[in-house]
Design an enzyme around this catalytic site. Structure first.
Site, PDB file in Angstrom:
ATOM      1  N   TYR A  15     -23.068  -6.078  32.102  1.00  0.00           N
ATOM      2  CA  TYR A  15     -22.149  -5.447  31.155  1.00  0.00           C
ATOM      3  C   TYR A  15     -21.083  -6.402  30.632  1.00  0.00           C
ATOM      4  O   TYR A  15     -20.269  -6.022  29.789  1.00  0.00           O
ATOM      5  CB  TYR A  15     -21.475  -4.238  31.796  1.00  0.00           C
ATOM      6  CG  TYR A  15     -22.450  -3.156  32.177  1.00  0.00           C
ATOM      7  CD1 TYR A  15     -23.101  -2.398  31.216  1.00  0.00           C
ATOM      8  CD2 TYR A  15     -22.742  -2.906  33.517  1.00  0.00           C
ATOM      9  CE1 TYR A  15     -24.006  -1.420  31.565  1.00  0.00           C
ATOM     10  CE2 TYR A  15     -23.647  -1.916  33.887  1.00  0.00           C
ATOM     11  CZ  TYR A  15     -24.280  -1.184  32.900  1.00  0.00           C
ATOM     12  OH  TYR A  15     -25.178  -0.211  33.248  1.00  0.00           O
ATOM     13  N   HIS A  20     -18.239  -1.982  25.406  1.00  0.00           N
ATOM     14  CA  HIS A  20     -17.628  -1.023  26.332  1.00  0.00           C
ATOM     15  C   HIS A  20     -16.697  -1.710  27.341  1.00  0.00           C
ATOM     16  O   HIS A  20     -15.941  -1.031  28.026  1.00  0.00           O
ATOM     17  CB  HIS A  20     -18.731  -0.284  27.080  1.00  0.00           C
ATOM     18  CG  HIS A  20     -18.624   1.211  27.031  1.00  0.00           C
ATOM     19  ND1 HIS A  20     -17.799   1.919  26.177  1.00  0.00           N
ATOM     20  CD2 HIS A  20     -19.257   2.161  27.770  1.00  0.00           C
ATOM     21  CE1 HIS A  20     -17.940   3.212  26.384  1.00  0.00           C
ATOM     22  NE2 HIS A  20     -18.808   3.386  27.340  1.00  0.00           N
ATOM     23  N   ASN A  66     -17.730   6.294  32.941  1.00  0.00           N
ATOM     24  CA  ASN A  66     -17.648   7.755  32.882  1.00  0.00           C
ATOM     25  C   ASN A  66     -16.949   8.385  34.078  1.00  0.00           C
ATOM     26  O   ASN A  66     -16.717   9.591  34.080  1.00  0.00           O
ATOM     27  CB  ASN A  66     -19.045   8.355  32.710  1.00  0.00           C
ATOM     28  CG  ASN A  66     -19.669   7.967  31.386  1.00  0.00           C
ATOM     29  OD1 ASN A  66     -19.024   7.390  30.520  1.00  0.00           O
ATOM     30  ND2 ASN A  66     -20.931   8.282  31.228  1.00  0.00           N
ATOM     31  N   ASN A 112     -15.929   9.035  26.910  1.00  0.00           N
ATOM     32  CA  ASN A 112     -16.193   9.629  28.226  1.00  0.00           C
ATOM     33  C   ASN A 112     -15.262   9.120  29.324  1.00  0.00           C
ATOM     34  O   ASN A 112     -14.930   9.855  30.247  1.00  0.00           O
ATOM     35  CB  ASN A 112     -17.654   9.426  28.628  1.00  0.00           C
ATOM     36  CG  ASN A 112     -18.581  10.280  27.790  1.00  0.00           C
ATOM     37  OD1 ASN A 112     -18.217  11.347  27.322  1.00  0.00           O
ATOM     38  ND2 ASN A 112     -19.798   9.794  27.595  1.00  0.00           N
TER      39      ASN A 112
END
Length: 189
Positions: A15, A20, A66, A112
């Site tokens: 990631y 994000h 999330n 989220n």
């Protein structure tokens, strides 16, 4: 005064440098500029810095995006920090890349991570800095887009964006949310 600054993102090398993870990137830049490092603690990596006598705890939640509320709530309670002294840095699909917005409270806007924080804190009354990532994806491609890596041009702009966000947080800490928002939001194009 003590403050908690949570940069949202997802843990794991897969990631790194994704849209994000812009919150993580800002906190990494701040820690590096402050000559400090993160330590792995419960619910995330944390670092402490000081700005003119104010203690700021930087938090990169290890709970995945999330479930960010678990980490924010834990550290807010552990450090006995009021909700008004929490700042969350996150990506935002509704803003073009490079656009920054600070709000002292508000809705999750479909994010989220913010939704989970709001649910677990039982309030929307915490500051958030949204970093625009744009919404250039095909119908149904939102997940792939936010988890996609920033391109070379976007990565080149990240140091400047991180500096602006860090300056905004410092203004929040030193001058208060209203003056910080006026200054921070008026500087954006």
């Amino acid at each position: 005064m003590n403050y908690l600054v949570a940069g949202l993102g997802n843990i794991g090398s897969e990631y790194a440098f994704t849209r994000h993870n812009m919150g993580f990137m800002v906190l990494d830049a701040w820690a590096q500029a402050s000559n400090t490092s993160f330590s792995t603690e419960r619910y995330g990596d944390v670092a402490e810095i000081s700005v003119k006598g104010r203690k700021i705890t930087l938090l990169k939640p290890s709970t995945y995006m999330n479930l960010s509320g678990n980490a924010v709530r834990y550290w807010m309670n552990r450090l006995d920090i009021p909700i008004s002294s929490i700042i969350v840095i996150c990506d935002d699909l509704n803003l073009p890349f490079g656009t920054l917005r600070m709000r002292k409270k508000g809705s999750d806007g479909g994010h989220n991570g913010l939704k989970n924080i709001q649910d677990l804190l039982g309030s929307q009354d915490y500051c958030r800095i949204r970093m625009g990532i744009g919404n250039e994806f095909r119908n149904g491609g939102q997940v792939d887009y936010v988890l996609g890596r920033l391109d070379a041009e976007q990565l080149a702009k990240m140091p400047e964006l991180a500096d602006k966000v860090i300056a905004g947080v410092k203004d929040f800490v030193l001058a208060g949310p209203d003056r910080a928002m006026n200054s921070f939001n008026s500087k954006q194009v």
